[in-house]
Design an enzyme around this catalytic site. Structure first.
Site, short mmCIF file in Angstrom:
data_model
loop_
_atom_site.label_atom_id
_atom_site.label_comp_id
_atom_site.label_asym_id
_atom_site.label_seq_id
_atom_site.Cartn_x
_atom_site.Cartn_y
_atom_site.Cartn_z
N GLU A 174 0.82 -1.21 0.00
CA GLU A 174 0.00 0.00 0.00
C GLU A 174 0.86 1.27 0.00
O GLU A 174 1.82 1.31 0.75
CB GLU A 174 -0.90 0.03 1.25
CG GLU A 174 -1.98 1.09 1.14
CD GLU A 174 -2.91 1.11 2.35
OE1 GLU A 174 -2.52 0.64 3.43
OE2 GLU A 174 -4.02 1.63 2.19
N GLY A 195 3.00 -0.05 11.27
CA GLY A 195 2.54 -0.89 12.37
C GLY A 195 2.05 -2.23 11.86
O GLY A 195 2.43 -3.28 12.38
N ALA A 196 1.22 -2.17 10.83
CA ALA A 196 0.66 -3.41 10.28
C ALA A 196 -0.03 -3.09 8.97
O ALA A 196 -0.27 -1.94 8.64
CB ALA A 196 -0.33 -4.03 11.26
N MET A 197 -0.38 -4.15 8.23
CA MET A 197 -1.08 -3.99 6.95
C MET A 197 -2.14 -5.07 6.81
O MET A 197 -1.89 -6.24 7.06
CB MET A 197 -0.08 -4.07 5.80
CG MET A 197 -0.71 -3.96 4.42
SD MET A 197 -1.48 -2.33 4.15
CE MET A 197 -2.69 -2.76 2.90
N GLU A 198 -3.30 -4.61 6.35
CA GLU A 198 -4.50 -5.44 6.39
C GLU A 198 -4.67 -6.39 5.23
O GLU A 198 -5.80 -6.60 4.78
CB GLU A 198 -5.72 -4.52 6.47
CG GLU A 198 -5.99 -3.69 5.19
CD GLU A 198 -5.47 -2.26 5.22
OE1 GLU A 198 -4.51 -2.01 5.97
OE2 GLU A 198 -6.02 -1.40 4.51
N HIS A 234 -7.61 -3.12 14.75
CA HIS A 234 -7.66 -2.18 13.61
C HIS A 234 -7.56 -2.97 12.29
O HIS A 234 -8.39 -2.82 11.40
CB HIS A 234 -6.50 -1.19 13.77
CG HIS A 234 -6.28 -0.25 12.62
ND1 HIS A 234 -6.31 1.11 12.76
CD2 HIS A 234 -5.98 -0.47 11.31
CE1 HIS A 234 -6.07 1.69 11.60
NE2 HIS A 234 -5.87 0.76 10.70
N GLU A 235 -6.55 -3.83 12.19
CA GLU A 235 -6.37 -4.59 10.95
C GLU A 235 -7.54 -5.53 10.71
O GLU A 235 -7.97 -5.72 9.57
CB GLU A 235 -5.05 -5.38 10.99
CG GLU A 235 -3.80 -4.54 11.24
CD GLU A 235 -3.69 -3.31 10.35
OE1 GLU A 235 -4.13 -3.36 9.19
OE2 GLU A 235 -3.18 -2.28 10.83
N HIS A 246 -10.38 -3.96 9.10
CA HIS A 246 -10.16 -3.76 7.67
C HIS A 246 -10.61 -4.95 6.84
O HIS A 246 -10.81 -4.81 5.62
CB HIS A 246 -8.67 -3.56 7.39
CG HIS A 246 -8.18 -2.16 7.57
ND1 HIS A 246 -8.84 -1.08 7.06
CD2 HIS A 246 -7.06 -1.67 8.17
CE1 HIS A 246 -8.14 0.03 7.36
NE2 HIS A 246 -7.07 -0.31 8.03
N GLU A 269 -9.51 3.95 6.81
CA GLU A 269 -8.57 4.16 7.92
C GLU A 269 -9.24 4.78 9.14
O GLU A 269 -8.95 4.41 10.27
CB GLU A 269 -7.37 4.99 7.47
CG GLU A 269 -6.43 4.26 6.53
CD GLU A 269 -6.01 2.89 7.02
OE1 GLU A 269 -6.08 2.61 8.23
OE2 GLU A 269 -5.63 2.05 6.18
ZN LIG Z 1 -5.39 0.78 8.65
#
Ligand SMILES: [Zn+2]
Length: 858
Positions: free
Chosen positions: A127, A267-270, A301-302, A305, A324
């Protein structure tokens, strides 16, 4: 290195989506070759109503392009970023055979070799637009496709993608070819491949209605002893339970793997079914409750998503907030609703929103719904507005329409737009249908204007009773200078001191709409010692304390028993410091006086970080040495007074370690800590490296000592921390070499760039970097062109000479501010994303100079 056609525009994306419909994409990756490149073969089937289009691909070599059975000449059709396809038929099949380059910057297919055991680990991160570094693709969110991945890799490796593997066969030479099930329709940036000898913990989640989802938690083998998979899986199951029921749409992606990966940029990716996280969430050192809360928040959060973003995807990056802001909101909401972290909104109010307030006062801020003309602008949009302000605005929307209507709207949105691309109108339609309210005006004022309102209470009193209580709203869009007044559903809390405790004596919920709003219910109440506007943190606005409240806050903030109002008051004090209304030294005094009373670890962590920023940026130069010593000594006293083994002890130890970097006289105490003299304090790698880095920055540690620490912690993280410590040594040659290395494209990995910048930016000896200021400005355009945008961003920000002393004149005339202005004038034609970063750095500098002036004038 970057082709001119790399920066895809919104207009080009719209043109493609008007004429194309993508059906399937088959990708084969061959990971068996050298350490520099990999083989990639993509076959895309699509319908077209135009004669020509292009695929996106960023890689060293395109070997073959076959369009509808005809060979195209790669030399003619590939321009370094695009593969031009013509002539098109109504239905098309194109196959691209190419080689991609492994990434060291965390963009594309990242390759990492673990120094502990020599094992190789790969993962993808795309992303907003880096899947084209791995496959030939239509790199825009609204051209969804069913993807089928297959990967050839060394037999012992574990290979994962978005869907479960459906086949695995040996193909000779110790290699295995793994084939994955086709995905549901998916945007290209959401696909993922993870490969390597990852440590794998398995589990299963089952919904009450019988849906079975296999779960996986993975990390590098050498980190396995530190992986608390049980705790991760507990939050995972709690989250799936919650979303499954709240969203009323079954988890759509089959399995759910969560992979902690090295050298990760975020932090992270969905990625659906294959979420990647930073390894910092595998706690190698002691972690505070705040850190566990932060990790749980990211997991949730992820997971949100999987619905918001993966199932219903914003059409283009202007509507990035559609996913987001929701995911950010859900991270806290689900933490409270489903996990042990029932205090998650306190951290949100104090930490997450500080990010939003900071960003929203920059001249470069933007409405939550942004104008994103191209991919470079998209990259800059992953910011405090899109995430934290957007989530805060949704929290206000929940206060406005009610939580039931909000979730009802979300359910309609998924139902109506599953596997499709969406816009603001789609969401508003769903929320209006659910709430029965027209949200047009609300959306215009909250989503399409920029800036934060200032809210301030005014108390008029007689004989100890309130005669009139009003809330005053002031707001300006920083981009246009035009006034913006928004509707706020909010609470006003009155607090009085009784027996040393600041207790809430009354709470009024009111609708603030214009410039002045009466709080009618408060008339006749006893005059409070403290008025908290936006109590309970329902709305998004910067709160300015009235004079009496400010005095009460400075003297008694620690005496507020509830964490939420306490954190809101702390937030108001910090905003006042940043706005040069409260001298930075007074903020430091408050932190040292009331820090021991702060029971929320997120807030306490933030207070200690803010105190350091206050001292290094906002205290006037003549007082800085004194305030540095005061912070350092105060942190030391809190460290000694904290309960052995407590979070407070750890937070103060970290604060002390950070403070030592500008107080050489504290080196002896830092060495005492390293010698293990503080009972109960976990002397783990993180804390030890923090101490060593600060000792190095003051010139109180030598290379041999840093090498010895690396021998003690011979890990990937140890090597990075060692580099940061070496880079902090106060020697002109160290800074000079750092600058040269940083500017050399590809010389360092993303983590090494961060570590080197950390050393470079040490504030104790500004004379070491001052001679390099001109080199910085001279290098900006070149570094932007030569580095990937991820790395270029960090260099522009990390090398900026932001630690400056205010003189007597106008801050704008300060030499570095003026030099920055001149660069902006001379480079009006520079890429907009680069100019945005430079403008922001100048604004941060001007803010610090104004705050220093306020401290001098006292
Ligand atoms: Zn996000």
């Amino acid at each position: 290195m970057s082709a001119a056609t790399q920066n895809l525009t919104r207009a080009e994306a719209q043109e493609r989506s008007a004429h194309l419909r993508v059906a399937t994409t088959q990708v084969h990756l061959d990971l068996a070759g050298d350490a520099e490149t990999f083989g990639t073969t993509t076959t895309v089937t699509f319908e077209a109503t135009t004669g020509a289009t292009f695929l996106d691909f960023l890689g060293p070599v395109v070997e073959r392009v076959v369009l509808n059975g005809a060979e195209l000449d790669p030399a003619a059709c590939f321009d370094g970023a695009r593969i031009h396809l013509a002539p098109l038929a109504a239905e098309n099949v194109v196959t691209v055979v190419a080689r991609g380059a492994y990434s060291r910057s965390g963009e594309g297919l990242h390759r990492f070799v673990d120094p502990v055991d020599g094992q190789t680990y790969l993962y993808t991160q795309y992303e907003p637009a880096d899947s084209r570094r791995v496959l030939a693709t239509f790199e825009q969110p609204d051209l969804k496709s069913r993807f089928t991945f297959s990967v050839t890799a060394p037999a012992p490796w574990l290979v994962l993608s978005n869907q479960p593997a459906v086949g695995s066969e040996p193909v000779g030479d110790g290699l295995t070819r793994t084939t994955f099930a086709p995905t549901p329709p998916l945007s290209s940036y959401l696909t993922a491949v993870v490969a390597g000898p990852y440590h794998h913990v398995r589990d299963v989640w089952e919904s009450p209605d019988g849906l079975r989802v296999p779960l996986g938690v993975l990390c590098r083998a050498s980190l396995a002893p530190h992986l608390d998979a049980d705790r991760v899986l507990t939050v995972t199951r709690q989250g799936l339970d919650f979303y499954h029921s709240a969203f009323a749409f079954p988890y759509p992606w089959g399995k759910y793997d969560q992979v902690f990966v090295p050298e990760y940029n975020l932090g992270a990716m969905e990625n659906p079914g294959c979420v990647t996280f930073t390894e910092r969430y595998v706690f190698r050192s002691a972690a505070t409750r705040h850190q566990y809360q932060g990790r749980a928040n990211t997991i949730l959060h992820e997971m949100a998503h999987m619905w918001f973003g993966d199932l219903a995807t914003p059409r283009w990056w202007d509507d990035l907030w559609l996913k987001e802001s929701f995911a950010d909101y859900m991270g806290s909401h689900a933490s409270v609703a489903a996990t042990e972290h029932t205090d998650a909104w306190v951290a949100f109010a104090n930490r997450r929103k500080a990010w939003a307030y900071t960003q929203d006062q920059l001249p470069t801020t933007h409405p939550v719904v942004a104008d994103i003309p191209d991919l470079e602008a998209a990259k800059q949009n992953f910011d405090g507005i899109t995430y934290a302000k957007g989530a805060a605005v949704l929290k206000q929307l929940v206060a406005y329409v009610g939580v039931e209507a909000f979730f009802d709207g979300a359910r309609r949105y998924f139902r109506d737009h599953a596997y499709a691309a969406t816009t603001l109108a789609d969401l508003l339609g769903a929320l209006e249908a659910a709430s029965g309210r027209n949200l047009g005006e609300w959306a215009r004022l909250w989503l399409q204007t920029a800036g934060t309102a200032e809210l301030r209470a005014q108390v008029e009193a007689r004989d100890g009773r309130i005669e009139r209580l009003t809330v005053h709203q002031r707001g300006t869009d920083p981009r246009t200078g035009s006034p913006v007044l928004r509707p706020h559903r909010l609470a006003v809390g009155l607090y009085g001191l009784a027996d040393g405790v600041l207790v809430r004596t009354a709470r009024y919920e009111v609708d603030v709409t214009g410039a002045v709003t009466e709080v009618a219910g408060a008339v006749g109440a006893p005059v409070p010692d403290l008025v908290v506007v936006n109590d309970d943190d329902l709305t998004y606005a910067k709160v300015v304390l009235d004079e009496r409240s400010a005095a009460t806050a400075l003297a008694h903030v620690g005496a507020i028993p509830d964490a939420m109002p306490r954190s809101l008051v702390w937030s108001a004090l910090w905003n006042a410091t940043r706005d040069a209304r409260l001298p930075a030294a007074d903020y430091l005094t408050a932190v040292l006086a009331h820090g021991a009373a702060e029971s929320d670890t997120a807030v306490l962590t933030g207070l200690t970080a803010n105190a350091r920023t206050a001292v290094e940026r906002y205290v006037p130069a003549p007082r800085r040495r004194h305030e540095r010593e005061r912070l350092c000594a105060g942190a030391w006293e809190h460290l000694r007074a904290a309960a052995p083994g407590s979070d407070d002890q750890l937070i103060w130890a970290r604060a002390f370690a950070a403070a030592v970097a500008t107080v050489p006289a504290a080196a002896g105490r830092a060495r005492e800590v390293l010698a293990g003299t503080v009972p109960g304090l976990p002397l783990d790698p993180e804390l030890r490296w923090a101490m060593w880095q600060s000792l190095a920055a003051t010139g109180c540690a030598n290379r041999a000592e840093l090498d010895a620490e690396l021998a003690r912690d011979a890990t990937a993280d140890g090597a990075t921390r060692h580099l940061a410590a070496l880079s902090a040594l106060p020697e002109p040659q160290v800074r000079e070499t750092a600058l040269e290395t940083l500017l050399l494209p590809g010389a360092l990995t993303n983590d090494q760039v961060d570590a080197t910048l950390e050393g470079y930016g040490q504030p104790l000896h500004p004379e070491l970097t001052a001679p390099l200021t001109e080199r910085y400005f001279a290098a900006l355009r070149t570094l932007w062109a030569e580095h990937s945008i991820e790395i270029a961003d960090r260099l522009v920000q990390g090398l900026y000479p932001g630690h400056q002393d205010a003189g007597d004149g106008d801050p704008a005339d300060h030499p570095v501010a003026a030099r920055t202005t001149r660069w902006l004038e001379d480079n009006a034609d520079a890429p907009a994303a680069l100019r945005r970063l430079v403008l922001e750095e100048r604004d941060h500098l001007l803010r610090s100079l104004r705050a220093q002036r306020a401290g001098q004038d006292r």
